[in-house]
Design a protein around this motif. Structure first.
Motif, PDB file in Angstrom:
ATOM      1  N   SER A  48      -4.685  11.418  -3.089  1.00  0.00           N
ATOM      2  CA  SER A  48      -4.906   9.929  -3.209  1.00  0.00           C
ATOM      3  C   SER A  48      -3.276   9.610  -3.691  1.00  0.00           C
ATOM      4  CB  SER A  48      -5.821   9.393  -4.364  1.00  0.00           C
ATOM      5  OG  SER A  48      -6.959   9.930  -3.409  1.00  0.00           O
ATOM      6  N   THR A  49      -2.609  10.618  -4.917  1.00  0.00           N
ATOM      7  CA  THR A  49      -1.601  10.366  -5.073  1.00  0.00           C
ATOM      8  C   THR A  49      -0.640  10.552  -4.384  1.00  0.00           C
ATOM      9  OG1 THR A  49      -2.204  10.882  -7.625  1.00  0.00           O
ATOM     10  CG2 THR A  49      -0.112  11.240  -7.315  1.00  0.00           C
ATOM     11  N   VAL A  50      -0.264  11.110  -3.075  1.00  0.00           N
ATOM     12  CA  VAL A  50       0.603  12.152  -2.261  1.00  0.00           C
ATOM     13  C   VAL A  50       0.592  10.394  -1.176  1.00  0.00           C
ATOM     14  CG1 VAL A  50       1.377  13.740  -0.518  1.00  0.00           C
ATOM     15  CG2 VAL A  50       0.734  14.148  -2.785  1.00  0.00           C
ATOM     16  N   GLY A  51      -0.814  10.951  -0.797  1.00  0.00           N
ATOM     17  CA  GLY A  51      -0.645   9.663  -0.148  1.00  0.00           C
ATOM     18  C   GLY A  51      -0.597   8.060  -0.758  1.00  0.00           C
ATOM     19  N   THR A  52      -0.917   7.659  -1.416  1.00  0.00           N
ATOM     20  CA  THR A  52      -0.044   6.945  -2.299  1.00  0.00           C
ATOM     21  C   THR A  52       1.944   6.929  -2.478  1.00  0.00           C
ATOM     22  OG1 THR A  52      -1.780   6.184  -3.940  1.00  0.00           O
ATOM     23  CG2 THR A  52       0.237   4.642  -4.894  1.00  0.00           C
ATOM     24  N   GLU A  53       2.177   8.144  -2.098  1.00  0.00           N
ATOM     25  CA  GLU A  53       3.743   8.335  -2.289  1.00  0.00           C
ATOM     26  C   GLU A  53       4.186   7.497  -1.398  1.00  0.00           C
ATOM     27  OE1 GLU A  53       7.261   8.121  -3.625  1.00  0.00           O
ATOM     28  OE2 GLU A  53       5.554   7.861  -5.024  1.00  0.00           O
ATOM     29  N   LEU A  54       3.493   8.594   0.028  1.00  0.00           N
ATOM     30  CA  LEU A  54       3.336   8.161   1.272  1.00  0.00           C
ATOM     31  C   LEU A  54       3.534   6.891   1.855  1.00  0.00           C
ATOM     32  CD1 LEU A  54       1.984  11.306   2.743  1.00  0.00           C
ATOM     33  CD2 LEU A  54       3.771  11.026   3.257  1.00  0.00           C
ATOM     34  N   GLY A  55       2.118   6.465   1.299  1.00  0.00           N
ATOM     35  CA  GLY A  55       2.663   5.262   1.919  1.00  0.00           C
ATOM     36  C   GLY A  55       3.682   3.686   0.819  1.00  0.00           C
ATOM     37  N   ARG A  56       4.485   4.455  -0.352  1.00  0.00           N
ATOM     38  CA  ARG A  56       5.561   3.836  -0.819  1.00  0.00           C
ATOM     39  C   ARG A  56       6.977   4.206   0.132  1.00  0.00           C
ATOM     40  NH1 ARG A  56       9.064   4.728  -3.490  1.00  0.00           N
ATOM     41  NH2 ARG A  56       9.992   6.650  -3.928  1.00  0.00           N
ATOM     42  N   LEU A  57       6.972   5.161   1.072  1.00  0.00           N
ATOM     43  CA  LEU A  57       7.668   5.547   1.717  1.00  0.00           C
ATOM     44  C   LEU A  57       7.404   4.823   2.937  1.00  0.00           C
ATOM     45  CD1 LEU A  57       8.129   9.118   1.090  1.00  0.00           C
ATOM     46  CD2 LEU A  57       9.654   7.282  -0.090  1.00  0.00           C
ATOM     47  N   GLY A  58       6.258   4.055   3.326  1.00  0.00           N
ATOM     48  CA  GLY A  58       6.400   3.532   4.718  1.00  0.00           C
ATOM     49  C   GLY A  58       5.296   3.948   5.507  1.00  0.00           C
ATOM     50  N   LEU A  59       4.818   4.186   4.987  1.00  0.00           N
ATOM     51  CA  LEU A  59       3.010   4.855   6.269  1.00  0.00           C
ATOM     52  C   LEU A  59       1.661   3.781   5.697  1.00  0.00           C
ATOM     53  CD1 LEU A  59       3.899   9.137   6.331  1.00  0.00           C
ATOM     54  CD2 LEU A  59       4.273   7.078   7.940  1.00  0.00           C
ATOM     55  N   ALA A  60       1.090   4.486   6.718  1.00  0.00           N
ATOM     56  CA  ALA A  60      -0.204   3.682   6.573  1.00  0.00           C
ATOM     57  C   ALA A  60      -0.479   4.061   5.637  1.00  0.00           C
ATOM     58  CB  ALA A  60      -0.234   3.032   7.483  1.00  0.00           C
ATOM     59  N   TRP A  61      -1.116   3.943   4.266  1.00  0.00           N
ATOM     60  CA  TRP A  61      -2.484   4.176   3.130  1.00  0.00           C
ATOM     61  C   TRP A  61      -2.990   3.718   2.824  1.00  0.00           C
ATOM     62  CZ3 TRP A  61      -4.389   7.949   1.419  1.00  0.00           C
ATOM     63  CH2 TRP A  61      -4.848   7.494  -0.261  1.00  0.00           C
ATOM     64  N   ARG A  62      -4.211   4.147   3.094  1.00  0.00           N
ATOM     65  CA  ARG A  62      -5.501   3.260   2.318  1.00  0.00           C
ATOM     66  C   ARG A  62      -6.680   4.045   1.408  1.00  0.00           C
ATOM     67  NH1 ARG A  62     -10.327   0.080   4.850  1.00  0.00           N
ATOM     68  NH2 ARG A  62     -11.494  -0.417   2.850  1.00  0.00           N
TER      69      ARG A  62
ATOM     70  N   GLU B  66       0.716   0.285  12.305  1.00  0.00           N
ATOM     71  CA  GLU B  66       2.208   0.131  12.903  1.00  0.00           C
ATOM     72  C   GLU B  66       3.273   1.969  12.131  1.00  0.00           C
ATOM     73  OE1 GLU B  66       4.557  -2.988  11.741  1.00  0.00           O
ATOM     74  OE2 GLU B  66       2.412  -4.369  12.625  1.00  0.00           O
ATOM     75  N   SER B  67       2.953   2.659  11.170  1.00  0.00           N
ATOM     76  CA  SER B  67       3.341   3.612  11.452  1.00  0.00           C
ATOM     77  C   SER B  67       2.482   4.546  11.324  1.00  0.00           C
ATOM     78  CB  SER B  67       4.257   3.269   9.750  1.00  0.00           C
ATOM     79  OG  SER B  67       3.436   3.275   9.132  1.00  0.00           O
ATOM     80  N   ALA B  68       2.716   5.479  11.247  1.00  0.00           N
ATOM     81  CA  ALA B  68       1.432   6.848  10.607  1.00  0.00           C
ATOM     82  C   ALA B  68       0.392   5.896   9.594  1.00  0.00           C
ATOM     83  CB  ALA B  68       2.419   8.277  10.643  1.00  0.00           C
ATOM     84  N   ALA B  69      -0.780   6.904   9.868  1.00  0.00           N
ATOM     85  CA  ALA B  69      -1.846   6.358   9.013  1.00  0.00           C
ATOM     86  C   ALA B  69      -2.831   7.887   8.053  1.00  0.00           C
ATOM     87  CB  ALA B  69      -3.275   6.363   9.680  1.00  0.00           C
ATOM     88  N   VAL B  70      -1.868   7.547   7.186  1.00  0.00           N
ATOM     89  CA  VAL B  70      -2.386   8.771   6.257  1.00  0.00           C
ATOM     90  C   VAL B  70      -4.122   8.983   5.504  1.00  0.00           C
ATOM     91  CG1 VAL B  70      -1.963  10.494   4.098  1.00  0.00           C
ATOM     92  CG2 VAL B  70      -0.484   8.670   5.294  1.00  0.00           C
ATOM     93  N   LEU B  71      -4.514  10.016   5.654  1.00  0.00           N
ATOM     94  CA  LEU B  71      -6.029  10.110   5.228  1.00  0.00           C
ATOM     95  C   LEU B  71      -5.734  11.247   4.219  1.00  0.00           C
ATOM     96  CD1 LEU B  71      -7.184  10.446   9.423  1.00  0.00           C
ATOM     97  CD2 LEU B  71      -6.811   8.223   7.791  1.00  0.00           C
TER      98      LEU B  71
END
Length: 170
Positions: free
Chosen positions: A16-30, A69-74
């Motif tokens: 979740s922490t890395v996912g949140t960071e990837l979201g901050r960098l523009g990837l789709a994160w939930r 719109e960008s890579a989705a992070v799961l």
């Protein structure tokens, strides 16, 4: 660029922490972990309805990937949703699988320090069982494209490493 990034690891590995960071960098994160609790009320109801719960969750995740719109992070432990990940690997061959490694001791320390109630398992013994199942069944058997030791690499560096890997030519 890949349509999806799957962060694999046990509780406390930093998904979740890395996912949140990837979201901050523009990837789709939930953060999907709260979703079963929202839908089923608590862990016991989720487990009692696990097949239906996972089918619904996986349908939502597929919609998320398709609409991103960008890579989705799961994020996943790769345990209960092994078949879903196999399908994703077949259907989306460019999916980047990233295993986040962490020692059992550190994973349990992190799990003990996180807010209670937002995860499927807050109990440390349940988290220990998941860590051990992951180490036995997922880590040695799931093909991954990248392995990151989250005890030696922080979330920001891990996210940048993943982003760099996404941008590499296939």
């Amino acid at each position: 660029m890949a349509r999806a990034v799957v962060l694999l690891g046990p509780a406390g590995s930093g998904k979740s922490t890395v996912g949140t960071e990837l979201g901050r960098l523009g990837l789709a994160w939930r953060d999907w972990e709260p979703r079963p609790l929202e839908a089923w009320g608590d862990r016991q109801q989720f487990l009692a309805n696990k097949e239906a719960a996972l089918a619904g969750l996986h349908a939502e995740i597929r919609t998320f990937i398709d609409s991103a719109e960008s890579a989705a992070v799961l994020e996943s432990t790769g345990l209960s949703d092994r078949e879903f990940l196999d399908e994703l690997q077949r259907e989306q061959p460019g999916t980047l699988f990233v295993r986040l490694d962490v020692s059992e001791v550190e994973a349990l320390r992190r799990a003990a320090g996180r807010p209670q109630g937002g995860h499927l398992a807050d109990d440390l013994e349940a988290n220990r069982a998941v860590w051990r199942a992951f180490a036995t069944h997922v880590a040695p058997n799931r093909r991954v494209d990248l392995v990151i030791d989250t005890e030696s690499v922080g979330p920001a560096e891990a996210a940048l490493t993943i982003l760099g890997r996404l941008r590499e030519p296939v």
